[in-house]
Design a protein around this motif. Structure first.
Motif, short mmCIF file in Angstrom:
data_model
loop_
_atom_site.label_atom_id
_atom_site.label_comp_id
_atom_site.label_asym_id
_atom_site.label_seq_id
_atom_site.Cartn_x
_atom_site.Cartn_y
_atom_site.Cartn_z
N VAL A 116 0.86 -1.18 0.00
CA VAL A 116 0.00 0.00 0.00
C VAL A 116 0.90 1.23 0.00
O VAL A 116 1.69 1.43 0.93
CB VAL A 116 -0.93 0.02 1.23
CG1 VAL A 116 -1.74 1.31 1.26
CG2 VAL A 116 -1.85 -1.20 1.23
N GLU A 117 0.81 2.04 -1.05
CA GLU A 117 1.60 3.26 -1.13
C GLU A 117 1.03 4.32 -0.20
O GLU A 117 -0.18 4.41 -0.01
CB GLU A 117 1.63 3.78 -2.57
CG GLU A 117 2.17 2.79 -3.59
CD GLU A 117 3.64 2.48 -3.40
OE1 GLU A 117 4.34 3.30 -2.75
OE2 GLU A 117 4.10 1.43 -3.89
N ALA A 118 1.94 5.17 0.36
CA ALA A 118 1.49 6.13 1.37
C ALA A 118 2.10 7.51 1.18
O ALA A 118 2.26 8.27 2.14
CB ALA A 118 1.81 5.60 2.76
N GLY A 119 2.46 7.88 -0.07
CA GLY A 119 2.94 9.23 -0.35
C GLY A 119 4.35 9.47 0.16
O GLY A 119 5.12 8.54 0.40
N GLY A 120 4.69 10.76 0.33
CA GLY A 120 6.02 11.11 0.82
C GLY A 120 7.11 10.60 -0.09
O GLY A 120 6.96 10.53 -1.32
N VAL A 121 8.24 10.24 0.50
CA VAL A 121 9.37 9.67 -0.24
C VAL A 121 9.37 8.17 -0.02
O VAL A 121 9.85 7.67 1.00
CB VAL A 121 10.71 10.29 0.22
CG1 VAL A 121 11.86 9.70 -0.59
CG2 VAL A 121 10.68 11.80 0.08
N ARG A 122 8.73 7.45 -0.92
CA ARG A 122 8.65 5.99 -0.89
C ARG A 122 8.04 5.48 0.42
O ARG A 122 8.43 4.42 0.93
CB ARG A 122 10.02 5.36 -1.13
CG ARG A 122 10.61 5.76 -2.47
CD ARG A 122 11.83 4.94 -2.84
NE ARG A 122 12.31 5.33 -4.16
CZ ARG A 122 13.29 4.72 -4.82
NH1 ARG A 122 13.90 3.68 -4.27
NH2 ARG A 122 13.68 5.14 -6.00
N GLN A 123 7.10 6.21 0.96
CA GLN A 123 6.36 5.71 2.12
C GLN A 123 5.41 4.62 1.65
O GLN A 123 4.64 4.81 0.71
CB GLN A 123 5.58 6.84 2.79
CG GLN A 123 6.45 7.87 3.47
CD GLN A 123 5.66 9.01 4.09
OE1 GLN A 123 6.17 9.73 4.92
NE2 GLN A 123 4.41 9.18 3.68
N GLN A 124 5.48 3.47 2.32
CA GLN A 124 4.60 2.38 1.95
C GLN A 124 4.50 1.38 3.10
O GLN A 124 5.31 1.38 4.02
CB GLN A 124 5.10 1.66 0.70
CG GLN A 124 6.44 0.97 0.85
CD GLN A 124 6.86 0.24 -0.42
OE1 GLN A 124 6.57 0.67 -1.53
NE2 GLN A 124 7.54 -0.88 -0.26
N VAL A 125 3.47 0.54 3.01
CA VAL A 125 3.25 -0.54 3.97
C VAL A 125 3.23 -1.84 3.20
O VAL A 125 2.65 -1.92 2.10
CB VAL A 125 1.93 -0.36 4.74
CG1 VAL A 125 1.75 -1.47 5.77
CG2 VAL A 125 1.87 1.01 5.41
N GLU A 126 3.90 -2.87 3.74
CA GLU A 126 3.90 -4.20 3.13
C GLU A 126 3.34 -5.21 4.11
O GLU A 126 3.69 -5.19 5.30
CB GLU A 126 5.31 -4.61 2.71
CG GLU A 126 5.92 -3.74 1.63
CD GLU A 126 7.26 -4.27 1.14
OE1 GLU A 126 7.71 -5.32 1.67
OE2 GLU A 126 7.84 -3.66 0.23
N VAL A 127 2.49 -6.10 3.62
CA VAL A 127 1.95 -7.21 4.41
C VAL A 127 2.27 -8.49 3.66
O VAL A 127 2.00 -8.60 2.46
CB VAL A 127 0.42 -7.07 4.61
CG1 VAL A 127 -0.08 -8.16 5.56
CG2 VAL A 127 0.06 -5.69 5.14
N GLN A 128 2.86 -9.48 4.35
CA GLN A 128 3.25 -10.71 3.68
C GLN A 128 3.31 -11.87 4.66
O GLN A 128 3.42 -11.68 5.87
CB GLN A 128 4.62 -10.54 3.02
CG GLN A 128 5.76 -10.32 4.00
CD GLN A 128 7.07 -9.97 3.33
OE1 GLN A 128 7.48 -8.82 3.35
NE2 GLN A 128 7.71 -10.96 2.74
N ARG A 129 3.22 -13.06 4.11
CA ARG A 129 3.47 -14.27 4.89
C ARG A 129 4.98 -14.54 4.87
O ARG A 129 5.66 -14.26 3.87
CB ARG A 129 2.72 -15.47 4.31
CG ARG A 129 1.20 -15.35 4.41
CD ARG A 129 0.50 -16.55 3.82
NE ARG A 129 -0.93 -16.33 3.74
CZ ARG A 129 -1.81 -16.76 4.64
NH1 ARG A 129 -1.39 -17.48 5.68
NH2 ARG A 129 -3.10 -16.51 4.49
#
Length: 741
Positions: A676-689
């Motif tokens: 999920v991208e979150a703006g700023g400078v490469r702000q993002q969230v990752e969810v994984q197994r």
């Protein structure tokens, strides 16, 4: 050798004590790093008094992470109170710009509604517990001569003089909390090897005066000369260098250490015992940091001694901000650089940080091959002696002109507080650039340079200000991550050989772990450039300190392919990682605050743990069966949590922070991250197994790729590697130009 002015204009200590006043601290004596307590500083007003409208400032150094005082909540931690025996009223405020660098941080006390007379006292209580608070936390890193400096503006003129009897004490390491073992990553057939064994406190300071024993065993190969135990005693540092070790030829081996008690077992990096001598060998070090002569901690001699003896680095360079470097300071830096240079054991380089406003070029580390070099500052901004101002070179084009054609100097663009500008570039002087330091992770910086056509290698350093080059823990404020490491492939451990390798871009970067990384295309090694009519075939050999999670081949900012050896075992597990990364902006104050949490509407969260959280005061704060709450700041890097979810089929995960909030079905999550991208400078969230299979079966990986889609012109290919613990490594690029058939 602190060069910060005290405002005394040469007046004696006795004169200052009589006219300006003096201070005392209770309790007196040394302080354990990171200890909690209460400290009471009393200022005794001198004959001048302090007028209505005057100000008193209790200052500390920029790099210090002594907990920031608060004055609003007596029942909360870090409460500071101020009282006076005089008739004036006092107004207290925290001011991070209250004094001259590096003593910017200060508790400012404004005097109003009356004055302070000779003999009056002002008492400052740091960590006041009278209202039920827990006290306050001391600085987390060691310092031989820590000081609180008290400056007084007696007449409300905004001119300050330092009071007499400045409290001074040392900050010492605490009890052992961590065992660290490391050494070189290769051993040649005709040489022996070494390993360093050390105990660190919870904040990463090497312990001292500890009566402890560490048992040692090997894994993956026989190591002749390895003792079964190492004994530390009360009269020495808990750091020991094992010499004359010889690993079994052809094997990849490592050492396991056990210190007992609550200290977890530790594993060294892997060592490859070569069966034949190769052209180049990997050497490890830190080329970026500074000491108290500018804005850091402890002396320049202490700086090099720590890198060599406490961190086990094989090379180092001191980089002080140029506008603070006096003639005497430059002499001291040159002398220490020469003194500590010992070919074959520890190599030092002379350096200065050219520190410009970003629009005028920004930060460039200047490194010299020899014991001397021209001192071209950006300015004399913090110097009293301007007699050699004509030697300044500003903006960056002027420095380029002064150094053009020289092969004994190189510049390293990087991002610290200020960032280097990519609008300037000198292809011959700038052969490598910094992708990572204690300030954060700056992949965008390197990728943009490569997209612009720069042919540069990739390095990392600590840019440490805490006196710990080569083992630069971030502490609890200002700096976001553990400092980086550079690995240089050279023929031998000498200035000349390392220098040749840097200019040839035969160097790679890590986030502080000794990850072995080899990257080639046929006969061409990292840093080289060549033309080809045929698609290049790349080979990567990597050996991690733990399991390798991903290896990417990148062409500038584009990911050409990704190899993820653990995905098959992770696809159907009930272990998850949720991570967040990036920065708010490119400039200063870039940290992103991710304070928040996650929750699930079904199932039970079990065994939650921090992932890649560098600050001990952050990470998981509370958990229950269906939620996790955390504090977290990132500065380009990633933080996260890992957990097992039992009975979570059909559940929804809710991620909730001020930066971004979203929900995702657990059944839709696989081993490849959901992003999920979150703006700023490469702000993002990752969810994984993730895979929690024991034994780390993917520590040693060979990865080949045939790149058939290379473009016209120069193609900068490099490798980005990530371990399962989040540690990263980046090779320098191989530059391939597509030639016409």
């Amino acid at each position: 050798m602190d060069t910060t002015p005290d405002g005394r204009q040469g007046k004696s200590e006795s004169w200052v004590r009589e006219w300006v006043g003096w201070s005392e601290l209770a309790p007196a004596g040394n302080v354990e790093a990171g200890a909690w307590g209460t400290w009471e500083l009393t200022y005794h007003v001198g004959r001048y008094g302090v007028d209505d409208g005057g100000t008193i400032v209790l200052s500390r150094r920029f790099a210090s992470d002594w907990a920031k005082p608060q004055t609003d909540a007596p029942g909360e931690p870090h409460y500071a109170s101020v009282r006076t025996s005089g008739s004036a009223s006092l107004r207290v405020r925290w001011d991070p710009k209250s004094n001259v660098r590096p003593w910017q941080q200060g508790l400012a006390i404004d005097v109003f509604d009356s004055y302070l007379a000779e003999g009056d006292t002002v008492t400052i209580v740091l960590g006041d517990r009278s209202g039920g608070g827990a006290g306050t936390r001391a600085q987390t890193f060691c310092e031989k001569n820590f000081r609180f400096r008290l400056f007084v503006d007696c007449f409300g003129s905004n001119r300050f003089i330092e009071a007499a009897d400045t409290p001074s004490f040392s900050i010492d390491p605490g009890n052992p909390a961590r065992l660290v073992i490391h050494g070189p990553t290769e051993q040649t057939p005709d040489e022996t090897s070494w390993m360093q064994v050390k105990l660190e406190d919870i904040w990463g300071n090497p312990c001292h005066g500890i009566d402890a024993q560490v048992s040692l065993t090997t894994e993956g190969g026989i190591c002749e000369g390895l003792p079964g135990t190492v004994q530390f005693s009360h009269d020495e540092s808990a750091v020991f260098r094992l010499e004359n070790l010889r690993w079994e030829p052809g094997k990849w081996g490592r050492i396991r250490g056990d210190a007992g008690g609550d200290i977890p077992p530790a594993y060294s990096n892997y060592v490859h015992a070569m069966e034949k001598t190769h052209r180049w060998r990997p050497f490890w070090g830190d080329l970026h940091g500074q000491s108290e002569e500018t804005v850091g901690t402890n002396t320049v001699d202490d700086y090099f001694a720590f890198a060599r003896d406490m961190a086990g680095a094989q090379f180092s360079c001191h980089q002080g901000n140029d506008f603070q470097v006096t003639k005497d300071t430059w002499s001291a830096i040159r002398a220490a650089t020469k003194k500590y240079n010992e070919p074959g054991r520890f190599v030092t380089f002379l350096g200065i940080e050219w520190s410009a406003v970003t629009g005028m070029g920004g930060d460039r580390n200047v490194m010299y091959l020899g014991d001397d070099g021209p001192l071209h500052r950006t300015s004399h901004w913090q110097l009293d002696d301007w007699t050699d101002q004509e030697t300044d070179r500003y903006p960056l084009d002027a420095l380029y002109d002064a150094l053009d054609g020289r092969r004994d100097v190189t510049l390293v663009p990087h991002i610290g507080g200020r960032r280097a500008s990519l609008d300037y570039h000198h292809a011959e002087l700038e052969r490598v650039m910094e992708i990572y330091s204690s300030w954060g992770r700056f992949e965008w910086f390197v990728e943009q340079a490569l997209e612009k056509g720069w042919r540069v290698g990739i390095t990392a350093g600590s840019d440490g200000h805490k006196g710990r080059p080569g083992a630069s823990y971030p502490g609890a404020a200002i700096f976001g991550v553990y400092g980086g490491y550079a690995c240089i492939y050279a023929t031998e451990l000498t200035r000349e050989s390392l220098w040749e390798a840097i200019l040839a871009r035969r160097v790679y970067a890590t986030t502080g772990k000794k990850i072995h990384l080899s990257f080639s295309a046929g006969d061409h090694f990292m840093g080289e450039e060549f033309e080809s009519t045929d698609p290049p075939l790349f080979k990567v050999r990597a050996v991690g300190e733990c399991g390798i999670e991903s290896i990417e081949l990148k062409r500038a900012s584009q990911t050409v392919c990704s190899y993820r050896p653990k995905d098959a075992t992770a696809q159907n597990t009930n272990w998850f990682r949720v991570s967040w990364s990036g920065a708010r902006i490119h400039q200063r104050n870039r940290q992103t605050h991710w304070h928040g949490g996650l929750r699930v509407d079904k199932g039970k969260i079990e065994e939650p743990r921090n992932w890649q959280v560098d600050n001990l005061e952050e990470g998981v704060q509370s958990t229950d069966e269906q939620s996790i709450r955390w504090l977290s700041r990132t500065t380009g890097d990633a933080d996260g949590v890992e957990f097992r979810l039992s009975g979570g089929d059909g559940a929804t995960l809710f991620f909730e922070t001020d930066i971004v909030s979203f929900e995702v079905k657990i059944d839709d999550i696989g081993a490849v991250p959901y992003v999920v991208e979150a703006g700023g400078v490469r702000q993002q969230v990752e969810v994984q197994r993730i895979s929690r299979a024991p034994g780390n079966p993917h520590t040693n990986v060979t990865f080949d790729v045939d790149e058939s889609n290379f473009h016209d012109g120069w193609n900068p290919y490099f490798v980005r590697l990530m371990q399962e613990d989040g540690a990263l490594a980046w090779s320098s690029p191989i530059f391939v130009k597509k030639a016409k058939k």
